[in-house]
Design a protein around this motif. Sequence first.
Motif, mmCIF file in Angstrom:
data_model
loop_
_atom_site.group_PDB
_atom_site.id
_atom_site.type_symbol
_atom_site.label_atom_id
_atom_site.label_comp_id
_atom_site.label_asym_id
_atom_site.label_seq_id
_atom_site.Cartn_x
_atom_site.Cartn_y
_atom_site.Cartn_z
ATOM 1 N N SER B 78 0.753 -1.281 0.045
ATOM 2 C CA SER B 78 -0.034 0.093 -0.018
ATOM 3 C C SER B 78 0.866 1.308 -0.009
ATOM 4 O O SER B 78 0.467 2.249 -0.627
ATOM 5 N N LYS B 79 2.127 1.199 0.574
ATOM 6 C CA LYS B 79 3.124 2.285 0.845
ATOM 7 C C LYS B 79 3.457 2.553 -0.890
ATOM 8 O O LYS B 79 3.488 3.587 -1.182
ATOM 9 N N ALA B 85 1.103 6.358 -6.915
ATOM 10 C CA ALA B 85 -0.012 7.333 -7.137
ATOM 11 C C ALA B 85 0.581 8.807 -7.015
ATOM 12 O O ALA B 85 0.102 9.929 -7.971
ATOM 13 N N MET B 86 1.342 9.306 -6.068
ATOM 14 C CA MET B 86 1.690 10.568 -5.575
ATOM 15 C C MET B 86 2.691 11.020 -6.791
ATOM 16 O O MET B 86 2.591 12.213 -7.392
ATOM 17 N N ALA B 89 0.540 11.626 -10.048
ATOM 18 C CA ALA B 89 -0.369 12.708 -9.713
ATOM 19 C C ALA B 89 0.421 13.999 -9.905
ATOM 20 O O ALA B 89 0.049 15.039 -10.536
ATOM 21 N N PHE B 90 1.707 14.175 -9.372
ATOM 22 C CA PHE B 90 2.770 15.213 -9.514
ATOM 23 C C PHE B 90 3.108 15.514 -10.698
ATOM 24 O O PHE B 90 2.922 16.568 -11.336
ATOM 25 N N LEU B 91 3.510 14.409 -11.570
ATOM 26 C CA LEU B 91 3.913 14.566 -13.219
ATOM 27 C C LEU B 91 2.419 15.083 -13.923
ATOM 28 O O LEU B 91 2.685 16.170 -14.629
ATOM 29 N N GLY B 135 -6.461 10.504 -6.542
ATOM 30 C CA GLY B 135 -7.270 9.632 -5.992
ATOM 31 C C GLY B 135 -7.639 8.664 -7.254
ATOM 32 O O GLY B 135 -7.646 7.375 -6.976
ATOM 33 N N ILE B 136 -7.502 9.126 -8.643
ATOM 34 C CA ILE B 136 -7.812 8.175 -9.599
ATOM 35 C C ILE B 136 -6.661 7.306 -9.888
ATOM 36 O O ILE B 136 -6.747 6.044 -10.020
ATOM 37 N N PHE B 137 -5.465 7.870 -9.706
ATOM 38 C CA PHE B 137 -4.203 7.029 -9.804
ATOM 39 C C PHE B 137 -4.276 5.876 -8.650
ATOM 40 O O PHE B 137 -3.653 4.674 -8.906
#
Lengths: 65, 148
Positions: B78-79, B85-86, B89-91, B135-137
């Motif tokens: 999960s990490k 995902a972070m 989302a940043f990219l 959230g989506i990623f």
Amino acid sequence: MRTRIKELRARYNMTQEDLAHRVGVRRETIVFLEKGKYSPSLDLAYKVAREFKATIEEVFVFQEK
Amino acid sequence: MKKDFFSDRARVIGISIVTILVLSSFALLSLTLIQNGRVSQGGLMVIITGVLVIFAIKMLKDQYEHTKDGFPVEDEMSKKVRMKAMSWAFLAGIYWLLALGWYDNLATDFYGASPFRDPSQATGAGILGMAVMFGIFWAYFNWKGNIE
């Protein structure tokens, strides 16, 4: 990565929840491991292998991509 | 083990409080926009808030059940999912901000006024977009599972 976790679990009469509790991860992680959809860290691979009294190579079968 | 249980429980309670505060802010912002006659923007915010509420309920329910059953709230997979995902989302957020800038320029040229009331609203749209993309990623990588 192919694994023999499901087979070994059956041999040791262990549920996914039992194994997850023993190695300290969520049940979902065991599900993904069994499906070969998650490559574990060396630490987790060792803990899983230890639960089945096997070596890492006996539990996880490396497949070249 | 007992310490882990309590720290996990405290973590779930903390996340729940922050989630409720953030979602309440979104709901209030949506209502304010609608009251000020900006129905389309308010409506969009209501939809985004609704999607976030669904995600939040599912996430908090899962975390509560994990804690109750004695499983860790977070493990290595999960990490990894969260980190991936972070980063995605940043990219994607960089392109989202670029798109917002273009949209602002085009709308200003076309209508003679910026679609954003002030810079803080534009910044808010940028941050909200990144949060939605995260959230989506997160949902996608959780479903796909194949995290290297």
